[in-house]
Design a protein around this motif. Structure first.
Motif, PDB file in Angstrom:
ATOM      1  N   UNK A  38     -22.057  17.620 -54.946  1.00 32.44           N
ATOM      2  CA  UNK A  38     -22.308  18.496 -54.583  1.00 32.44           C
ATOM      3  C   UNK A  38     -21.924  20.206 -55.275  1.00 32.44           C
ATOM      4  N   UNK A  39     -23.483  20.972 -54.995  1.00 36.79           N
ATOM      5  CA  UNK A  39     -23.046  22.004 -56.370  1.00 36.79           C
ATOM      6  C   UNK A  39     -21.750  22.654 -56.023  1.00 36.79           C
ATOM      7  N   UNK A  40     -20.665  23.251 -56.978  1.00 41.77           N
ATOM      8  CA  UNK A  40     -19.651  23.171 -57.030  1.00 41.77           C
ATOM      9  C   UNK A  40     -18.117  22.508 -56.351  1.00 41.77           C
ATOM     10  N   UNK A  41     -18.513  21.007 -55.940  1.00 40.96           N
ATOM     11  CA  UNK A  41     -18.042  20.217 -55.195  1.00 40.96           C
ATOM     12  C   UNK A  41     -17.131  21.405 -53.510  1.00 40.96           C
ATOM     13  N   UNK A  42     -18.578  21.886 -53.475  1.00 37.93           N
ATOM     14  CA  UNK A  42     -18.171  22.949 -51.829  1.00 37.93           C
ATOM     15  C   UNK A  42     -18.496  21.667 -50.648  1.00 37.93           C
ATOM     16  N   UNK A  43     -19.319  20.541 -51.001  1.00 37.54           N
ATOM     17  CA  UNK A  43     -19.251  19.397 -49.985  1.00 37.54           C
ATOM     18  C   UNK A  43     -19.409  20.370 -48.591  1.00 37.54           C
ATOM     19  N   UNK A  44     -20.361  21.047 -48.505  1.00 33.91           N
ATOM     20  CA  UNK A  44     -21.319  21.952 -46.574  1.00 33.91           C
ATOM     21  C   UNK A  44     -21.350  21.010 -46.130  1.00 33.91           C
ATOM     22  N   UNK A  85     -22.836  26.237 -52.076  1.00 37.01           N
ATOM     23  CA  UNK A  85     -23.055  26.938 -53.656  1.00 37.01           C
ATOM     24  C   UNK A  85     -24.168  28.165 -53.356  1.00 37.01           C
ATOM     25  N   UNK A  86     -24.415  29.196 -54.001  1.00 40.56           N
ATOM     26  CA  UNK A  86     -25.882  29.781 -54.232  1.00 40.56           C
ATOM     27  C   UNK A  86     -25.951  30.248 -55.712  1.00 40.56           C
ATOM     28  N   UNK A  87     -27.034  29.510 -55.777  1.00 44.01           N
ATOM     29  CA  UNK A  87     -27.648  30.145 -57.730  1.00 44.01           C
ATOM     30  C   UNK A  87     -27.698  31.992 -57.822  1.00 44.01           C
ATOM     31  N   UNK A  88     -27.000  32.354 -58.311  1.00 49.60           N
ATOM     32  CA  UNK A  88     -26.784  33.914 -57.972  1.00 49.60           C
ATOM     33  C   UNK A  88     -28.007  34.421 -58.930  1.00 49.60           C
ATOM     34  N   UNK A  89     -28.504  33.815 -59.788  1.00 50.39           N
ATOM     35  CA  UNK A  89     -30.487  34.176 -60.774  1.00 50.39           C
ATOM     36  C   UNK A  89     -31.312  33.887 -59.501  1.00 50.39           C
ATOM     37  N   UNK A  90     -31.504  34.085 -58.379  1.00 55.48           N
ATOM     38  CA  UNK A  90     -32.027  33.417 -57.724  1.00 55.48           C
ATOM     39  C   UNK A  90     -32.260  33.739 -56.045  1.00 55.48           C
ATOM     40  N   UNK A  92     -30.334  30.630 -54.366  1.00 50.76           N
ATOM     41  CA  UNK A  92     -31.281  29.549 -53.832  1.00 50.76           C
ATOM     42  C   UNK A  92     -29.793  29.438 -53.161  1.00 50.76           C
ATOM     43  N   UNK A  93     -29.855  28.602 -52.260  1.00 53.53           N
ATOM     44  CA  UNK A  93     -28.234  28.494 -51.310  1.00 53.53           C
ATOM     45  C   UNK A  93     -28.676  26.669 -51.488  1.00 53.53           C
ATOM     46  N   UNK A  94     -27.568  26.181 -51.677  1.00 49.62           N
ATOM     47  CA  UNK A  94     -27.926  24.765 -51.962  1.00 49.62           C
ATOM     48  C   UNK A  94     -27.014  23.592 -50.730  1.00 49.62           C
ATOM     49  N   UNK A  95     -26.989  24.720 -50.098  1.00 54.61           N
ATOM     50  CA  UNK A  95     -26.757  23.786 -48.523  1.00 54.61           C
ATOM     51  C   UNK A  95     -27.885  22.105 -48.734  1.00 54.61           C
ATOM     52  N   UNK A  96     -29.115  22.467 -48.356  1.00 57.27           N
ATOM     53  CA  UNK A  96     -29.782  21.948 -48.154  1.00 57.27           C
ATOM     54  C   UNK A  96     -29.761  20.258 -49.257  1.00 57.27           C
ATOM     55  N   UNK A  97     -29.653  20.698 -50.329  1.00 56.65           N
ATOM     56  CA  UNK A  97     -29.596  19.823 -51.261  1.00 56.65           C
ATOM     57  C   UNK A  97     -28.567  18.815 -51.294  1.00 56.65           C
ATOM     58  N   UNK A  98     -27.654  19.331 -51.476  1.00 56.53           N
ATOM     59  CA  UNK A  98     -26.700  18.829 -50.635  1.00 56.53           C
ATOM     60  C   UNK A  98     -26.036  18.395 -49.761  1.00 56.53           C
ATOM     61  N   UNK A  99     -26.663  18.435 -48.601  1.00 56.96           N
ATOM     62  CA  UNK A  99     -27.033  17.661 -47.750  1.00 56.96           C
ATOM     63  C   UNK A  99     -28.110  16.335 -48.145  1.00 56.96           C
TER      64      UNK A  99
END
Length: 169
Positions: A38-44, A85-90, A92-99
């Motif tokens: 998962x992004x930054x290993x947050x495991x959401x 994790x949320x990408x700072x440039x835009x 973008x929340x990565x919860x859906x991608x990680x799931x």
């Protein structure tokens, strides 16, 4: 079985036997999902394993299909946007991608265990949230029915050719 063989063997199963899925196989599948990247290993994520008849009826209300009702196990993959994790440039929340990554780990692990699975995303989200009293921060991303396949269909899935989807720079 190597990874390419495993990915070729996985398909969206829509015909399950009523046979019980062994607990050690369910545990293995969940462990594979738990270890997904998962992004930054947050495991959401959170995984709801639904095996009791009473709870299975609640899931089946959310996606009323005959084939779906035959699955002996369901895994509901939930995500938590507040833990992702949320990408700072835009932003973008990565919860859906990680799931989604964890969901595919479930499907591939199920295939390795000789089980069928199918991503189900077209379900009544509000009813599922109500039926399982999900807190506001957890939202269901996919329901994965699991079980032994009643009948193996012939491979009917077509894939785009490599040249259609790959650009080499």
């Amino acid at each position: 079985m190597d990874f390419l063989e495993l990915t070729k063997k996985r398909f969206s199963a829509r015909n399950y036997k009523s046979d019980k899925v062994e607990q050690d196989k369910i545990d293995y599948i969940i462990e594979c999902a738990r270890l997904a990247p998962s992004a930054v290993n947050y495991q959401p994520w959170h995984f709801m394993v639904v095996i009791s008849e009473e709870q299975k009826k609640k899931i089946q209300q959310c996606y009323n299909r005959e084939w779906f009702a035959k699955a002996p196990v369901y895994i509901v993959v939930c995500a938590d946007r507040s833990e992702a994790w949320v990408r700072k440039s835009d932003n973008k929340n990565h919860a859906d991608i990680d799931a989604a990554i964890a969901t595919e780990h479930i499907c591939l692990a199920a295939t390795e265990m000789g089980l069928g699975s199918c991503w189900v995303c077209n379900f009544d989200l509000d009813l599922l949230r109500t039926n399982f009293q999900l807190p506001a921060e957890k939202y269901p991303v996919a329901i994965i029915p699991l079980g032994y396949i009643a009948e193996q269909p012939e491979c009917f899935s077509t894939r785009k050719e490599r040249g259609e989807i790959v650009t080499v720079y």
